[in-house]
Enzyme design. Structure first.
Site, short mmCIF file in Angstrom:
data_model
loop_
_atom_site.label_atom_id
_atom_site.label_comp_id
_atom_site.label_asym_id
_atom_site.label_seq_id
_atom_site.Cartn_x
_atom_site.Cartn_y
_atom_site.Cartn_z
N GLY A 104 0.81 -1.21 0.00
CA GLY A 104 0.00 0.00 0.00
C GLY A 104 0.84 1.26 0.00
N ARG A 105 2.07 1.12 0.46
CA ARG A 105 2.96 2.29 0.42
C ARG A 105 4.40 1.89 0.14
NH1 ARG A 105 3.80 4.44 6.52
NH2 ARG A 105 3.49 2.50 7.64
N ASP A 137 -2.92 6.68 2.52
CA ASP A 137 -2.35 7.66 1.59
C ASP A 137 -1.07 7.21 0.89
OD1 ASP A 137 -0.63 7.73 3.72
OD2 ASP A 137 -1.14 9.77 4.34
N GLY A 138 -0.53 6.07 1.29
CA GLY A 138 0.70 5.60 0.64
C GLY A 138 1.96 6.30 1.11
N ARG A 195 14.43 0.46 1.09
CA ARG A 195 14.78 -0.81 1.70
C ARG A 195 15.43 -1.72 0.64
NH1 ARG A 195 9.43 -2.54 5.07
NH2 ARG A 195 8.52 -2.96 3.02
N ASP A 272 1.38 -11.04 6.70
CA ASP A 272 1.88 -10.17 5.63
C ASP A 272 3.19 -9.50 6.02
OD1 ASP A 272 -0.13 -8.96 7.43
OD2 ASP A 272 0.50 -7.09 6.52
N ASP A 282 9.48 -5.19 7.80
CA ASP A 282 8.42 -4.25 8.20
C ASP A 282 8.58 -3.76 9.64
OD1 ASP A 282 7.41 -4.23 5.70
OD2 ASP A 282 5.37 -4.79 6.27
P1 AMP Z 1 1.56 -2.98 8.28
O1 AMP Z 1 0.81 -3.70 9.36
O2 AMP Z 1 2.10 -1.65 8.68
O3 AMP Z 1 2.62 -3.84 7.69
O4 AMP Z 1 0.53 -2.63 7.11
C1 AMP Z 1 -0.53 -3.47 6.72
C2 AMP Z 1 -1.04 -3.08 5.36
O5 AMP Z 1 -1.43 -1.72 5.33
C3 AMP Z 1 -0.05 -3.24 4.23
O6 AMP Z 1 -0.76 -3.69 3.11
C4 AMP Z 1 0.47 -1.85 4.01
O7 AMP Z 1 0.93 -1.66 2.71
C5 AMP Z 1 -0.77 -1.02 4.29
N1 AMP Z 1 -0.45 0.34 4.73
C6 AMP Z 1 0.08 0.72 5.90
N2 AMP Z 1 0.24 2.05 5.97
C7 AMP Z 1 -0.19 2.55 4.80
C8 AMP Z 1 -0.30 3.86 4.22
N3 AMP Z 1 0.09 4.94 4.88
N4 AMP Z 1 -0.79 3.95 2.98
C9 AMP Z 1 -1.19 2.87 2.28
N5 AMP Z 1 -1.13 1.62 2.76
C10 AMP Z 1 -0.64 1.46 4.00
MG MG Z 2 3.42 -4.75 6.41
#
Ligand code: AMP
Ligand code: MG
Length: 527
Positions: A104-105, A137-138, A195, A272, A282
């Site tokens: 997502g980002r 917002d990515g 990364r 994930d 992550d």
């Molecule tokens: P995480 O638990 O932080 O690894 O994120 C879980 C999911 O949310 C993943 O698919 C990330 O890409 C998405 N994600 C987290 N933060 C953002 C963001 N600011 N914008 C878009 N996608 C996000």
């Molecule tokens: Mg993640």
């Protein structure tokens, strides 16, 4: 500039792409990734870079300090032969299937093959929305990007398998974040980390295909991953799939044992966030144990259930491996070999953990009959009064093993690790001394001289870890535009096992002000 980077984009060359090229949020089926470009930013500026990662990519200091570098790794300028994409994956979050998640980002710019023939994917985190951004917002903020950048490198220098970080840039734009999702949004500086890892594939890349019943693509991705990243396992077939799962389990067990060695809590072990290569991946609301507490989690999002607490990480890794095994089932269609592979994880973890504990204690090897109880009691003793884990093990290395050392002298050796020595009671002090004496006995049985034992202990028990409050101090300054502390910390964590006499303060216990401060003891997901 940067023309030593030789791109060889195998992932996009060999696996099916999402045919849609417009960048809008959607479900993506029948594809492993979507091509997408980073969103340009206003005023990229380099905060820090890792010279060791630059060296892996054959980049020179002048490459890294050029304006082109900041532009490329902010996503403003593409190099010829880059083929940027975001991956499609799903995942189990906090124990529940969450469907499609995806990058997502994060955007992989391309894969570089270095002069030694090693493959490195370069991935920007925070470079704008992708088809997988869902409602977000990515973007990424400086606070979380400093944490990811420094921790990736700290973990590497500690000897923990991890993804790496090449660079940290600020974007010159601000991003609004409600840090604790409690109605207090504020603008923060935007930032992007580049990364670096052989691949960023996660358990969830396979789970999403299995969940959608796309067995054909599942097989393609599995075969691709084995041939690219596990070539030693041979030509993909049913037996090789099982051997592969076993190897993923082995690497995961080794990784978690390292986390427990250095006092790292990942904080969001969703499937994930589990690398198929057994790398720590992550860095979000992670934390480092200060006072040893097996129930601690830094993640406020997980404060209720504490699913991802320090002491549960090996169990959770197994739970995640079970989800991966379920996803692979359609390729194997037999339960017993999968169960056997998962059983292997249990035994590999147990022996990795025992070896690790023996190392921390300076024993020649772990003697199950004698040492199981010694270690169990140690973990209880460490929680009698608040005891800094990192300092404790460094002090233990200098314990006086002569039989005539007094109780007071024994306790005085480890006292620098105590946060609140006054909370010791007669009982807790007696129990602590009893353990120290038992440990001293055990050392004597090993017949190993003190100096080599101490040196060996100091090679596995770090003096410097990325204490939560140290990262926060560096963040506070960076938010004011002063990046010197980020760079100083990066330098400190390069040699975590060495004494660095001018940098004693970086080995100090958490100060009292940091006990309840946001960012030091409490963090939330995805900021
Ligand atoms: P995480 O638990 O932080 O690894 O994120 C879980 C999911 O949310 C993943 O698919 C990330 O890409 C998405 N994600 C987290 N933060 C953002 C963001 N600011 N914008 C878009 N996608 C996000
Ligand atoms: Mg993640």
């Amino acid at each position: 500039m940067l023309d030593t980077l030789r791109f060889d984009n195998r992932f996009t060359r060999e696996l099916p792409a999402d045919p849609e090229l417009n960048n809008f949020r959607r479900q993506v089926t029948g594809a492993c990734y979507s091509r997408v470009r980073p969103t340009p930013v206003a005023a990229p500026r380099l905060v820090a870079y890792s010279r060791e990662v630059a060296a892996l990519l054959d980049l020179s200091v002048s490459d890294c300090e050029s304006s082109t570098f900041a532009e490329v790794f902010a996503g403003n300028r593409a190099l010829a032969d880059m083929d940027p994409f975001a991956m499609c994956y799903g995942g189990h979050q906090f124990g529940h299937w969450a469907g499609q998640l995806g990058d997502g980002r994060a955007i992989v710019l391309g894969e570089v093959v270095n002069q030694r023939g090693l493959r490195w994917a370069l991935q920007l985190k925070g470079a704008g929305p992708t088809p997988y951004s869902r409602t977000a917002d990515g973007l990424a903020v400086l606070r979380s990007s400093v944490r990811e950048f420094l921790c990736s490198e700290a973990m590497h220098h500690l000897g923990v398998p991890t993804t790496r970080a090449l660079s940290l840039v600020v974007t010159g734009e601000s991003v609004v974040r409600d840090m604790f999702y409690n109605g207090n949004p504020r603008p923060e500086p935007g930032a992007i980390v580049c990364r670096v890892a052989p691949s960023f594939t996660r358990f969830g890349n396979f789970e999403i295909l299995a969940a959608r019943g796309d067995v054909e693509l599942l097989k393609r991705l599995v075969d691709y991953t084995i041939t690219t990243d596990y070539p030693e396992l041979g030509t993909p077939c049913k037996e090789v799939y099982v051997a592969w799962l076993r190897e993923i389990g082995r690497r995961t067990a080794v990784m978690v044992a390292h986390w427990l060695r250095v006092g790292f809590v990942h904080g969001v072990m969703n499937t994930d966030n589990m690398s198929i290569l057994g790398l720590t991946i992550d860095y979000g609301p992670y934390g480092w144990l200060e006072n040893y507490d097996s129930d601690w989690t830094p993640n406020t999002t997980d404060a209720e259930g504490r699913r991802y607490r320090f002491g549960a990480q090996a169990q959770i890794a197994l739970w995640n491996l079970v989800q991966l095994a379920n996803a692979l089932y359609p390729l194997i269609n037999e339960v017993p070999p999968l169960e056997a592979a998962l059983d292997d994880y249990r035994s590999t973890f147990e022996s990795a953990w025992q070896d690790m504990m023996a190392g921390k204690l300076g024993l020649n090897h772990f003697d199950r009959a004698r040492d199981t109880e010694l270690v169990t009691e140690l973990l209880a003793v460490l929680q009698l009064v608040e005891t800094d884990m990192t300092i404790f093990f460094r002090q233990l290395a200098i314990l006086d093993t002569n039989m005539d050392a007094t109780d007071a002298a024994l306790i005085a050796t480890i006292a620098p690790a105590y946060y609140r020595p006054e909370t010791h009671t007669d009982d807790t002090r007696t129990r602590t001394v009893a353990w120290l004496k038992r440990y001293r006995e055990r050392l004597r049985a090993d017949d190993r001289t003190a100096d080599p034992r101490r040196a060996a202990m100091n090679r596995v028990n770090p003096k410097y870890v990325l204490r939560n409050y140290l990262a926060q101090l560096a963040i506070d300054q960076a938010e004011q535009g002063d990046y010197s502390r980020v760079n100083e910390l990066l330098d400190v964590i390069r040699r975590p096992y060495d004494e660095q006499p001018t940098r004693e303060s970086y080995a100090a216990k958490r100060p009292d002000w940091a006990r309840q401060r946001a960012g030091c003891s409490m963090l939330s997901c995805s900021s």
